[in-house]
Design an enzyme around this catalytic site. Structure first.
Site, mmCIF file in Angstrom:
data_model
loop_
_atom_site.group_PDB
_atom_site.id
_atom_site.type_symbol
_atom_site.label_atom_id
_atom_site.label_comp_id
_atom_site.label_asym_id
_atom_site.label_seq_id
_atom_site.Cartn_x
_atom_site.Cartn_y
_atom_site.Cartn_z
ATOM 1 C CD GLU A 1 0.076 -5.398 5.929
ATOM 2 O OE1 GLU A 1 0.094 -6.115 4.914
ATOM 3 O OE2 GLU A 1 -0.086 -4.159 5.885
ATOM 4 C CG HIS B 1 -2.956 -3.159 4.112
ATOM 5 N ND1 HIS B 1 -1.854 -2.562 4.668
ATOM 6 C CD2 HIS B 1 -3.638 -2.174 3.516
ATOM 7 C CE1 HIS B 1 -1.874 -1.270 4.432
ATOM 8 N NE2 HIS B 1 -2.948 -1.003 3.725
ATOM 9 C CB CYS C 1 -1.004 -0.059 1.150
ATOM 10 S SG CYS C 1 -2.423 0.992 0.862
#
Ligand code: GLN
Length: 193
Positions: free
Chosen positions: A175, A173, A78
């Site tokens: 994560e 994302h 991002c």
């Protein structure tokens, strides 16, 4: 040698957890000494303008730029993708990144209505279940230079993940959704150098 996560701003803690969940040795990078210990680097999501400013203030901007140029395996998510793009569209006055990916990236490409959303993607190099992706005020890759490989696109064809040699950048994302396979792919890039 550890894999570093640039820890100036943004969701660096989530990346540390993701790397550790993959079995990697992960460290936060806030100093040149920490950067020099790493054999791979993640630029997290957050706010690219702030990351640029803090990297400059912490005397890390040029060193990171040079490390990427000299082959350090680097992965941006991002805002991290924005920081790796050679060209930033809709940046603020004077906005630049570290570079490394010969792409043009538009910031906040989904506008206000679709500010944040989740979707499933197919991703080159990842088999099995689709990759569950969270997009948060995400950028999009608008132009891809020669030598840059597209790893993933939305159904409408817009490019959301790319790779060129030692650098990978994605607009979403992994994560934050517990998706570890993109980090595993990056760790393979780190190991193969
Ligand atoms: N819109 C942010 C920027 O321009 C990126 C958002 C994110 O990293 N989730 O940097």
């Amino acid at each position: 040698m550890p894999v570093g996560v640039l820890a100036l701003q943004g969701d660096f803690r989530e990346h540390i957890i993701a790397l550790e969940s993959c079995g990697a040795d992960a460290i936060e990078v806030k100093t040149l000494a920490e950067l020099n210990r790493c054999h791979g680097l993640i630029i997290p999501g957050g706010e690219s303008t702030v990351i640029q400013k803090l990297a400059t203030n912490y005397d890390l901007f040029e060193p990171i730029k040079n490390k990427i140029k000299s082959g350090l395996p680097t992965f941006g998510t991002c805002a991290g993708l924005i920081m790796l793009a050679e060209k930033i569209v809709d940046g603020i006055e004077g906005q630049i990144g570290f570079g490394g990916l010969d792409v043009s990236v538009r910031r906040n490409a989904f506008g206000n209505q679709l500010d944040s959303f989740e979707t499933d993607l197919s991703f080159k190099g990842i088999t099995g279940e689709p990759v569950h992706a969270a997009f948060i005020r995400a950028p999009i890759v608008e132009e891809v230079g020669p030598g840059v490989e597209v790893l993933s696109s939305l159904d409408d064809g817009r490019v959301v993940a790319v790779r060129a040699q030692n650098v990978m950048g994605i607009a979403f994302h992994p994560e934050v959704t517990g998706e570890l396979r993109v980090h595993q792919l990056f760790l393979k890039m780190v190991d193969s150098r």
